[in-house]
Design an enzyme around this catalytic site. Structure first.
Site, PDB file in Angstrom:
ATOM      1  N   ARG A  33      10.803   4.643  12.523  1.00 43.81           N
ATOM      2  CA  ARG A  33      10.610   4.393  11.083  1.00 43.81           C
ATOM      3  C   ARG A  33      10.864   5.661  10.295  1.00 43.81           C
ATOM      4  O   ARG A  33      11.517   5.655   9.268  1.00 43.81           O
ATOM      5  CB  ARG A  33       9.174   3.941  10.810  1.00 43.81           C
ATOM      6  CG  ARG A  33       8.973   2.464  10.984  1.00 43.81           C
ATOM      7  CD  ARG A  33       7.499   2.135  11.036  1.00 43.81           C
ATOM      8  NE  ARG A  33       6.796   2.332   9.790  1.00 43.81           N
ATOM      9  CZ  ARG A  33       5.479   2.497   9.695  1.00 43.81           C
ATOM     10  NH1 ARG A  33       4.729   2.501  10.783  1.00 43.81           N
ATOM     11  NH2 ARG A  33       4.914   2.660   8.537  1.00 43.81           N
ATOM     12  N   LYS A  77       1.930   5.505  -0.486  1.00 43.10           N
ATOM     13  CA  LYS A  77       2.353   4.575  -1.542  1.00 43.10           C
ATOM     14  C   LYS A  77       1.273   3.507  -1.774  1.00 43.10           C
ATOM     15  O   LYS A  77       0.847   3.269  -2.892  1.00 43.10           O
ATOM     16  CB  LYS A  77       3.676   3.881  -1.151  1.00 43.10           C
ATOM     17  CG  LYS A  77       4.816   4.852  -0.882  1.00 43.10           C
ATOM     18  CD  LYS A  77       6.109   4.140  -0.523  1.00 43.10           C
ATOM     19  CE  LYS A  77       6.108   3.411   0.822  1.00 43.10           C
ATOM     20  NZ  LYS A  77       5.989   4.276   2.009  1.00 43.10           N
ATOM     21  N   ARG A 137      -4.479   5.279  10.606  1.00 45.32           N
ATOM     22  CA  ARG A 137      -4.681   4.267   9.550  1.00 45.32           C
ATOM     23  C   ARG A 137      -5.321   3.005  10.106  1.00 45.32           C
ATOM     24  O   ARG A 137      -4.979   2.547  11.186  1.00 45.32           O
ATOM     25  CB  ARG A 137      -3.324   3.914   8.943  1.00 45.32           C
ATOM     26  CG  ARG A 137      -3.389   2.693   8.018  1.00 45.32           C
ATOM     27  CD  ARG A 137      -2.176   2.547   7.151  1.00 45.32           C
ATOM     28  NE  ARG A 137      -0.958   2.356   7.894  1.00 45.32           N
ATOM     29  CZ  ARG A 137       0.245   2.319   7.330  1.00 45.32           C
ATOM     30  NH1 ARG A 137       0.370   2.472   6.025  1.00 45.32           N
ATOM     31  NH2 ARG A 137       1.302   2.143   8.054  1.00 45.32           N
ATOM     32  N   ARG A 181      15.036   1.148  -0.721  1.00 45.81           N
ATOM     33  CA  ARG A 181      15.123   2.133   0.362  1.00 45.81           C
ATOM     34  C   ARG A 181      16.546   2.500   0.711  1.00 45.81           C
ATOM     35  O   ARG A 181      16.767   3.297   1.622  1.00 45.81           O
ATOM     36  CB  ARG A 181      14.488   1.574   1.629  1.00 45.81           C
ATOM     37  CG  ARG A 181      12.998   1.736   1.602  1.00 45.81           C
ATOM     38  CD  ARG A 181      12.406   1.263   2.885  1.00 45.81           C
ATOM     39  NE  ARG A 181      11.183   0.606   2.544  1.00 45.81           N
ATOM     40  CZ  ARG A 181      10.027   0.861   3.114  1.00 45.81           C
ATOM     41  NH1 ARG A 181       9.944   1.706   4.102  1.00 45.81           N
ATOM     42  NH2 ARG A 181       8.951   0.247   2.708  1.00 45.81           N
TER      43      ARG A 181
HETATM   44  P1  AP5 Z   1      -0.569   4.481   3.041  1.00 49.49           P
HETATM   45  O1  AP5 Z   1      -0.980   4.507   1.615  1.00 49.49           O
HETATM   46  O2  AP5 Z   1      -0.848   3.266   3.826  1.00 49.49           O
HETATM   47  O3  AP5 Z   1       0.992   4.908   3.142  1.00 49.49           O
HETATM   48  P2  AP5 Z   1       2.308   4.137   2.745  1.00 49.49           P
HETATM   49  O4  AP5 Z   1       3.193   5.100   2.059  1.00 49.49           O
HETATM   50  O5  AP5 Z   1       1.985   2.857   2.027  1.00 49.49           O
HETATM   51  O6  AP5 Z   1       2.891   3.881   4.208  1.00 49.49           O
HETATM   52  P3  AP5 Z   1       3.514   2.586   4.873  1.00 49.49           P
HETATM   53  O7  AP5 Z   1       3.385   2.756   6.348  1.00 49.49           O
HETATM   54  O8  AP5 Z   1       2.959   1.337   4.277  1.00 49.49           O
HETATM   55  O9  AP5 Z   1       5.020   2.757   4.457  1.00 49.49           O
HETATM   56  P4  AP5 Z   1       6.239   2.130   5.121  1.00 49.49           P
HETATM   57  O10 AP5 Z   1       7.236   2.441   4.093  1.00 49.49           O
HETATM   58  O11 AP5 Z   1       6.560   2.577   6.484  1.00 49.49           O
HETATM   59  O12 AP5 Z   1       5.803   0.617   5.368  1.00 49.49           O
HETATM   60  P5  AP5 Z   1       6.008  -0.720   4.514  1.00 49.49           P
HETATM   61  O13 AP5 Z   1       4.845  -1.575   4.726  1.00 49.49           O
HETATM   62  O14 AP5 Z   1       6.408  -0.396   3.130  1.00 49.49           O
HETATM   63  O15 AP5 Z   1      -1.217   5.771   3.750  1.00 49.49           O
HETATM   64  C1  AP5 Z   1      -1.055   5.999   5.140  1.00 49.49           C
HETATM   65  C2  AP5 Z   1      -2.368   6.539   5.734  1.00 49.49           C
HETATM   66  O16 AP5 Z   1      -2.606   7.858   5.210  1.00 49.49           O
HETATM   67  C3  AP5 Z   1      -3.612   5.716   5.375  1.00 49.49           C
HETATM   68  O17 AP5 Z   1      -4.466   5.700   6.473  1.00 49.49           O
HETATM   69  C4  AP5 Z   1      -4.236   6.475   4.182  1.00 49.49           C
HETATM   70  O18 AP5 Z   1      -5.634   6.306   4.138  1.00 49.49           O
HETATM   71  C5  AP5 Z   1      -3.844   7.920   4.489  1.00 49.49           C
HETATM   72  N1  AP5 Z   1      -3.562   8.714   3.277  1.00 49.49           N
HETATM   73  C6  AP5 Z   1      -2.928   8.295   2.145  1.00 49.49           C
HETATM   74  N2  AP5 Z   1      -2.834   9.315   1.255  1.00 49.49           N
HETATM   75  C7  AP5 Z   1      -3.396  10.401   1.853  1.00 49.49           C
HETATM   76  C8  AP5 Z   1      -3.614  11.761   1.444  1.00 49.49           C
HETATM   77  N3  AP5 Z   1      -3.214  12.200   0.229  1.00 49.49           N
HETATM   78  N4  AP5 Z   1      -4.237  12.594   2.303  1.00 49.49           N
HETATM   79  C9  AP5 Z   1      -4.648  12.163   3.536  1.00 49.49           C
HETATM   80  N5  AP5 Z   1      -4.485  10.877   3.976  1.00 49.49           N
HETATM   81  C10 AP5 Z   1      -3.871  10.015   3.150  1.00 49.49           C
HETATM   82  O19 AP5 Z   1       7.274  -1.343   5.270  1.00 49.49           O
HETATM   83  C11 AP5 Z   1       7.146  -1.792   6.622  1.00 49.49           C
HETATM   84  C12 AP5 Z   1       8.485  -2.206   7.162  1.00 49.49           C
HETATM   85  O20 AP5 Z   1       8.997  -3.314   6.386  1.00 49.49           O
HETATM   86  C13 AP5 Z   1       9.592  -1.157   7.118  1.00 49.49           C
HETATM   87  O21 AP5 Z   1       9.535  -0.298   8.231  1.00 49.49           O
HETATM   88  C14 AP5 Z   1      10.841  -2.039   7.114  1.00 49.49           C
HETATM   89  O22 AP5 Z   1      11.123  -2.525   8.390  1.00 49.49           O
HETATM   90  C15 AP5 Z   1      10.405  -3.210   6.251  1.00 49.49           C
HETATM   91  N6  AP5 Z   1      10.739  -2.991   4.834  1.00 49.49           N
HETATM   92  C16 AP5 Z   1       9.867  -2.808   3.804  1.00 49.49           C
HETATM   93  N7  AP5 Z   1      10.534  -2.572   2.651  1.00 49.49           N
HETATM   94  C17 AP5 Z   1      11.846  -2.598   2.964  1.00 49.49           C
HETATM   95  C18 AP5 Z   1      13.036  -2.381   2.219  1.00 49.49           C
HETATM   96  N8  AP5 Z   1      12.997  -2.101   0.906  1.00 49.49           N
HETATM   97  N9  AP5 Z   1      14.215  -2.473   2.867  1.00 49.49           N
HETATM   98  C19 AP5 Z   1      14.277  -2.757   4.174  1.00 49.49           C
HETATM   99  N10 AP5 Z   1      13.205  -2.931   4.956  1.00 49.49           N
HETATM  100  C20 AP5 Z   1      11.982  -2.868   4.348  1.00 49.49           C
HETATM  101 MG    MG Z   2       2.253   0.802   2.443  1.00 50.15          MG
END
Ligand code: AP5
Ligand code: MG
Length: 217
Positions: A173, A13, A128, A89
């Site tokens: 997660r 994302k 990452r 989510r």
């Molecule tokens: P990356 O682009 O960083 O992936 P991402 O989908 O953004 O993953 P996140 O870990 O940020 O998602 P998340 O939903 O767990 O965390 P968030 O911060 O939103 O890519 C990942 C890796 O893969 C990178 O190294 C990249 O280079 C590589 N990559 C990307 N695309 C690729 C491809 N096509 N091929 C190969 N490699 C690739 O949320 C964190 C926490 O906050 C949650 O766990 C929760 O506790 C809380 N939170 C956030 N939003 C909410 C909500 N709406 N409700 C409740 N709690 C929430």
């Molecule tokens: Mg992210």
């Protein structure tokens, strides 16, 4: 343009969002990034969120919805539209977003699901690393910096790994998010808003699909 980026942890994302803002004028709103910012500032929201994020649990709906409601009411969103990353989510959040979007007169134009099998995600998250200065995201194998140890975007030499990318937290997660995923997909599919993209291709390939969807919204 008002859109939602959906996908399991590590689906890409944030990576796709970085590309989208280069081509489209839209405000990137990641609830995860907002919580991490609040955690580093030790605000009340941040301290509350930390207790959930550190365990790989979701932050409670009321807290997350309030953060999004406040952010979507800002002038930059009114002017340029929003790209939500990681919200909603849960079905409760999706329902809340329908109301918030209506109140600010910005209905969702489309929901992009970056579809990746759970088995692929552990490797994505464990490799990452993130620039401490500008937040650009890299991967040891799949997206290394062009010059080793130097951020492509800002030239910084400082990188970090996210606390919640530890193997024990990643497991929870994924579990928590997988449970919520199908009902949310059905919710947006029923509204005729869902666009699914195969997220198991190279980053550029994924982006070219995403871009063509956005150009036709
Ligand atoms: P990356 O682009 O960083 O992936 P991402 O989908 O953004 O993953 P996140 O870990 O940020 O998602 P998340 O939903 O767990 O965390 P968030 O911060 O939103 O890519 C990942 C890796 O893969 C990178 O190294 C990249 O280079 C590589 N990559 C990307 N695309 C690729 C491809 N096509 N091929 C190969 N490699 C690739 O949320 C964190 C926490 O906050 C949650 O766990 C929760 O506790 C809380 N939170 C956030 N939003 C909410 C909500 N709406 N409700 C409740 N709690 C929430
Ligand atoms: Mg992210």
């Amino acid at each position: 343009m008002n859109i939602v980026l959906m996908g399991l942890p590590g689906a890409g994302k944030g990576t796709q969002a970085e590309r989208i803002v280069e081509d489209f004028s839209v405000i990137h709103i990641s609830t995860g990034d907002m919580f991490r910012q609040a955690m580093s500032e030790k605000t009340e929201v941040g301290l509350n969120a930390k207790s959930f994020i550190d365990k790989g649990e979701l932050v409670p709906d009321e807290v997350t919805e309030a953060v999004v409601q406040e952010r979507l009411a800002k002038d930059d969103v009114q002017k340029n539209g929003y790209m939500l990353d990681g919200f909603p989510r849960t079905i409760a959040q999706a329902e809340a977003l329908q109301t918030i979007a209506k109140n600010v007169n910005k209905p969702i134009d489309g929901v992009i699901l970056i579809d990746v099998k759970p088995e692929v995600l552990v490797e994505r998250l464990s490799g990452r690393y993130i620039c401490s200065n500008c937040g650009a995201t890299y991967h040891k194998m799949f997206k290394p910096t062009k010059v080793e140890g130097t951020c492509d975007v800002c030239g910084s030499h400082d990188f970090y790994q996210r606390e919640d990318d530890k193997p024990e937290t990643v497991k929870n997660r994924l579990k928590v998010n997988i449970e919520m995923n199908t009902p949310l997909i059905d919710f947006y599919s029923d509204l005729g808003l869902l666009y699914k993209v195969d997220g198991e291709q190279e980053i550029d390939e994924v982006y070219s699909k995403v871009k063509s969807i956005l150009q036709n919204l």
